[in-house]
Scaffold this motif. Structure first.
Motif, PDB file in Angstrom:
ATOM      1  N   PHE A 292       0.862  -1.187   0.000  1.00  0.00           N
ATOM      2  CA  PHE A 292       0.000   0.000   0.000  1.00  0.00           C
ATOM      3  C   PHE A 292       0.895   1.233   0.000  1.00  0.00           C
ATOM      4  CE2 PHE A 292      -2.905   3.045   2.385  1.00  0.00           C
ATOM      5  CZ  PHE A 292      -3.713   3.296   1.291  1.00  0.00           C
ATOM      6  N   ILE A 293       0.773   2.039  -1.045  1.00  0.00           N
ATOM      7  CA  ILE A 293       1.600   3.233  -1.202  1.00  0.00           C
ATOM      8  C   ILE A 293       0.788   4.451  -0.788  1.00  0.00           C
ATOM      9  CG2 ILE A 293       2.940   4.645  -2.810  1.00  0.00           C
ATOM     10  CD1 ILE A 293       3.084   2.057  -4.588  1.00  0.00           C
ATOM     11  N   ALA A 294       1.237   5.122   0.269  1.00  0.00           N
ATOM     12  CA  ALA A 294       0.538   6.312   0.778  1.00  0.00           C
ATOM     13  C   ALA A 294       1.576   7.329   1.234  1.00  0.00           C
ATOM     14  CB  ALA A 294      -0.397   5.923   1.924  1.00  0.00           C
ATOM     15  N   THR A 295       2.418   7.729   0.282  1.00  0.00           N
ATOM     16  CA  THR A 295       3.568   8.578   0.600  1.00  0.00           C
ATOM     17  C   THR A 295       3.240  10.067   0.648  1.00  0.00           C
ATOM     18  OG1 THR A 295       4.116   8.256  -1.744  1.00  0.00           O
ATOM     19  CG2 THR A 295       5.415   7.042  -0.144  1.00  0.00           C
ATOM     20  N   VAL A 428       3.356  18.554  -4.842  1.00  0.00           N
ATOM     21  CA  VAL A 428       3.290  17.548  -5.917  1.00  0.00           C
ATOM     22  C   VAL A 428       3.348  16.184  -5.247  1.00  0.00           C
ATOM     23  CG1 VAL A 428       4.311  19.026  -7.678  1.00  0.00           C
ATOM     24  CG2 VAL A 428       5.806  17.633  -6.216  1.00  0.00           C
ATOM     25  N   PRO A 429       2.832  15.135  -5.897  1.00  0.00           N
ATOM     26  CA  PRO A 429       2.848  13.803  -5.268  1.00  0.00           C
ATOM     27  C   PRO A 429       4.269  13.277  -5.082  1.00  0.00           C
ATOM     28  CG  PRO A 429       2.098  13.678  -7.554  1.00  0.00           C
ATOM     29  CD  PRO A 429       2.154  15.125  -7.202  1.00  0.00           C
ATOM     30  N   ALA A 430       4.499  12.645  -3.932  1.00  0.00           N
ATOM     31  CA  ALA A 430       5.820  12.085  -3.614  1.00  0.00           C
ATOM     32  C   ALA A 430       5.924  10.676  -4.182  1.00  0.00           C
ATOM     33  CB  ALA A 430       6.040  12.090  -2.099  1.00  0.00           C
ATOM     34  N   THR A 431       6.048  10.609  -5.495  1.00  0.00           N
ATOM     35  CA  THR A 431       6.038   9.302  -6.178  1.00  0.00           C
ATOM     36  C   THR A 431       7.242   9.103  -7.093  1.00  0.00           C
ATOM     37  OG1 THR A 431       4.646  10.282  -7.914  1.00  0.00           O
ATOM     38  CG2 THR A 431       3.518   9.089  -6.148  1.00  0.00           C
ATOM     39  N   GLY A 432       8.276   9.926  -6.940  1.00  0.00           N
ATOM     40  CA  GLY A 432       9.443   9.814  -7.808  1.00  0.00           C
ATOM     41  C   GLY A 432      10.091   8.443  -7.795  1.00  0.00           C
ATOM     42  N   PHE A 433      10.019   7.751  -6.659  1.00  0.00           N
ATOM     43  CA  PHE A 433      10.649   6.431  -6.528  1.00  0.00           C
ATOM     44  C   PHE A 433       9.938   5.347  -7.338  1.00  0.00           C
ATOM     45  CE2 PHE A 433       7.340   6.570  -3.399  1.00  0.00           C
ATOM     46  CZ  PHE A 433       6.899   5.271  -3.223  1.00  0.00           C
ATOM     47  N   VAL A 449      -5.680   4.711  -9.722  1.00  0.00           N
ATOM     48  CA  VAL A 449      -6.228   3.519  -9.070  1.00  0.00           C
ATOM     49  C   VAL A 449      -7.681   3.338  -9.484  1.00  0.00           C
ATOM     50  CG1 VAL A 449      -4.697   3.673  -7.059  1.00  0.00           C
ATOM     51  CG2 VAL A 449      -6.912   4.845  -7.004  1.00  0.00           C
ATOM     52  N   ASN A 450      -8.197   2.131  -9.249  1.00  0.00           N
ATOM     53  CA  ASN A 450      -9.621   1.894  -9.478  1.00  0.00           C
ATOM     54  C   ASN A 450     -10.396   2.170  -8.196  1.00  0.00           C
ATOM     55  OD1 ASN A 450      -9.297  -0.340  -7.801  1.00  0.00           O
ATOM     56  ND2 ASN A 450      -9.292  -1.830  -9.484  1.00  0.00           N
ATOM     57  N   ASP A 465      -3.039  11.482  -0.820  1.00  0.00           N
ATOM     58  CA  ASP A 465      -2.733  12.589  -1.726  1.00  0.00           C
ATOM     59  C   ASP A 465      -2.129  12.141  -3.055  1.00  0.00           C
ATOM     60  OD1 ASP A 465      -3.512  13.987   0.496  1.00  0.00           O
ATOM     61  OD2 ASP A 465      -1.692  15.189   0.674  1.00  0.00           O
ATOM     62  N   VAL A 466      -1.567  10.931  -3.117  1.00  0.00           N
ATOM     63  CA  VAL A 466      -0.820  10.510  -4.318  1.00  0.00           C
ATOM     64  C   VAL A 466      -1.699   9.944  -5.422  1.00  0.00           C
ATOM     65  CG1 VAL A 466       1.299  10.034  -3.033  1.00  0.00           C
ATOM     66  CG2 VAL A 466      -0.353   8.187  -3.394  1.00  0.00           C
ATOM     67  N   VAL A 467      -3.006   9.789  -5.204  1.00  0.00           N
ATOM     68  CA  VAL A 467      -3.808   9.038  -6.181  1.00  0.00           C
ATOM     69  C   VAL A 467      -4.817   9.881  -6.953  1.00  0.00           C
ATOM     70  CG1 VAL A 467      -3.612   6.892  -4.863  1.00  0.00           C
ATOM     71  CG2 VAL A 467      -5.622   8.347  -4.536  1.00  0.00           C
ATOM     72  N   MET A 468      -5.120   9.401  -8.145  1.00  0.00           N
ATOM     73  CA  MET A 468      -6.288   9.803  -8.921  1.00  0.00           C
ATOM     74  C   MET A 468      -7.245   8.616  -8.830  1.00  0.00           C
ATOM     75  SD  MET A 468      -5.760  12.853 -10.412  1.00  0.00           S
ATOM     76  CE  MET A 468      -6.773  12.914 -11.882  1.00  0.00           C
ATOM     77  N   PHE A 469      -8.429   8.839  -8.288  1.00  0.00           N
ATOM     78  CA  PHE A 469      -9.365   7.735  -8.056  1.00  0.00           C
ATOM     79  C   PHE A 469     -10.735   8.052  -8.633  1.00  0.00           C
ATOM     80  CE2 PHE A 469     -10.135  10.638  -4.617  1.00  0.00           C
ATOM     81  CZ  PHE A 469     -11.472  10.496  -4.286  1.00  0.00           C
TER      82      PHE A 469
END
Length: 597
Positions: A292-295, A428-433, A449-450, A465-469
């Protein structure tokens, strides 16, 4: 203004009761009514609902009860609530469909008086931030917050309503839902976790707790870049001097007692979805079965000269907030950006700093989010409190003396004296990794995500904060809603999905801000609104703003008009549509008998 917004009409109770009477005709109203975003699943899962007896076991206290007659049986009508005193504490007495129930009277989130909230379809909704609690079980059914309410026994004898309550439950006014323990025999140093959670904000924390509440007995590891256990980040900008201990949501001891392992100061750098492993910056490698990614978010990059100058902060940690408060004492503070965080920091510093200046790229603060009229009213509130605005402007340079900030130079050429600066210019979303991971992201770095919070990769979920749902109230259009409350919802939905108990997000987004002792409450999703209908008095900051899109109300904001935002959230959450024409007149009778299913 006339209608229900005039000061002479106490509409709240009338509307609340009428709404309940109308709803009674619509359906049979089970305790988990249709308005609950999790109505299709058990609030506390396999371990059952919280009862008075459950509360006793959770408190680990002796059977120490108080019993009191609190009112006559006819004192409450159907759909009414009353806060009652039992001598050792207070409870919320509720009468719905001829049945009495009693629960804790304070919202466990921030202590709001629930008697001022909205009673509807077997639950009460908090007037401040919209959390919902089942009146039969006390279980939390919508967020924010982590805890449920205690319930108390009610009986009627000789037309007297009598409540019997555990004294400790009366004192605490909250309870943690029952959780399973980990039964897997795994050494804590083993580089494998059945569920690995990256991020310890509300999405990650609620995911972990929901898994345990639903009977999950395998290993859960939660990793965070923070050095503290989970804390209430929204308070950072409102209460700058609060310590991590004061902001704490769950203690290390609490997490340990429920077998939720917390690894602090761990930054994920690589996710390998083929081997199902995450590598962290310190070299730790952790394999997983479910991820579960919630960065969360990180500050948006800014271009200016002098980035090596000290005493310039992005408000990320309690230490940042404490440093800002200390450095601003009788000094000059500059805030870059008119985000909610930036504006809240500015408000918090006005009674500490010698001067407070705000630099914004818009002409008016909050124009995009709340509209020009509301933005102007809030700007006036700040100017009344000695805050100076430099709008339609940006930072060109930070100038220091001996490495310490002394001046902020604007692109207009204006030079501001500054001893401390806080940058609140967006995130901005912290998803660079994740760039090489195969997890799908859009052009801005948001994870798609769905409706079950699943990514395109099997076993990988994301939330917060990192998702488009997919958002139900916009016909499942994918949106990003970076609200504290929504992150809670994502965490719960992801946990249920991991356990094969898929549920849809039916919650109404709820947001709040606090400045100068005044609160802005906001519910709905107003992105793309084309008109704002104001009822009340903007100059007095006692108003309701309805945000419309075409002919439909899509969001509402208010100041000093509780519980109107929670009431609108209740209507929207029930699937009803509020028409623009219904709010233009100043009459909110649409809460009772208008709106289509």
């Amino acid at each position: 203004m006339g209608g229900c917004f005039s000061k002479s009409k106490p509409v709240e109770v009338k509307v609340e009761l009428s709404l309940l009477e109308k709803e009674k005709e619509v359906d049979g109203l089970s305790p988990n009514g249709k308005a609950s975003p999790f109505a299709d699943c058990r609030p506390n899962g396999a371990l059952g609902h919280g009862s008075d007896e459950d509360a006793l076991r959770l408190y680990h206290k002796p059977r120490d009860y108080v019993e009191a007659s609190v009112c006559h049986v006819k004192d409450l009508e159907n759909g009414q609530m009353r806060e009652v005193d039992l001598g050792s504490g207070r409870a919320l007495l509720i009468k719905e469909h001829g049945e009495f129930s009693a629960i804790g009277h304070k919202c466990p989130h921030y202590g709001a008086p629930l008697v001022k909230g909205v009673l509807s379809k077997g639950h009460v909704r908090c007037p401040w931030h919209g959390a919902c609690f089942n009146i039969a079980t006390g279980d939390i059914e919508d967020f924010p917050g982590l805890d449920s309410l205690p319930t108390f026994q009610v009986r009627v004898e000789k037309d007297k309503v009598i409540i019997r309550a555990n004294k400790q439950a009366l004192l605490s006014q909250k309870r943690s839902n029952a959780m399973a323990r980990c039964s897997a025999v795994i050494n804590s140093s083993t580089g494998f976790s059945h569920v690995l959670i990256i991020g310890s904000g509300p999405a990650g924390l609620v995911c972990a707790e929901t898994l345990r509440q639903e009977g999950f007995t395998d290993r859960i590891v939660m990793c965070t870049m923070d050095k503290h256990p989970p804390y209430d980040r929204p308070k950072l900008s409102k209460s700058l001097e609060s310590t991590a201990e004061q902001l704490r949501l769950r203690s290390v001891e609490f997490l340990q007692s429920h077998d939720i392992e917390l690894l602090t100061e761990k930054e994920a750098v690589v996710v390998d979805v083929k081997t199902r492993a995450v590598t962290f910056q310190d070299g730790l490698r952790m394999e997983y079965r479910k991820l579960f990614i919630a960065t969360g978010s990180k500050p948006k990059p800014m271009n200016y000269k002098g980035k090596d100058v000290e005493n310039v902060f992005h408000l990320r940690t309690p230490e940042d907030a404490n440093s800002v408060a200390r450095l601003a004492n009788n000094k000059n503070a500059v805030i870059v950006g008119t985000s909610f965080v930036g504006m809240e920091v500015a408000a918090a510093l006005t009674d500490k700093a010698h001067s407070v200046s705000i630099i914004g790229i818009e002409s008016i603060p909050f124009k995009t989010a709340l509209g020009e009229k509301v933005g102007k009213a809030i700007m006036k509130l700040f100017e009344t409190n000695r805050v100076k605005f430099y709008m339609l402007n940006e930072v060109s340079e930070m100038i220091g003396h001996h490495g310490q900030l002394k001046e902020v130079v604007l692109k207009s050429g204006k030079v501001l004296r500054a001893d401390v600066c806080v940058i609140g210019a967006g995130c901005v979303p912290a998803t660079g990794f994740l760039k090489q991971s195969g997890v799908h992201m859009d052009s801005k770095g948001f994870i798609t995500v769905n409706k079950m919070m699943q990514t395109n990769v099997d076993g990988v979920f994301a939330g917060g904060d990192v998702v488009m749902f997919p958002f139900l109230q916009r016909s499942n259009k994918k949106v990003n809603i970076p609200h504290w409350q929504m992150a809670h919802v994502h965490g719960r939905v992801a946990a249920l999905s991991m356990m094969g108990r898929a549920t849809e997000i039916k919650t109404v987004p709820y947001f709040w801000s606090a400045m100068f002792g005044k609160s802005i409450r906001y519910a709905g999703y107003g992105d793309g609104f084309d008109d704002v209908i104001i009822q009340g008095d903007l100059d007095e900051l006692k108003f309701v703003a309805f945000y419309t899109r075409s002919e439909e109300v899509v969001a509402v904001a208010s100041m000093n008009y509780d519980p109107i935002v929670s009431r609108v959230a209740e209507v929207l959450g029930s699937g009803k549509t509020i028409k623009k024409r219904d709010v233009e007149t100043g009459d909110i009778s649409w809460l009772i008998d208008k709106g289509s299913q």
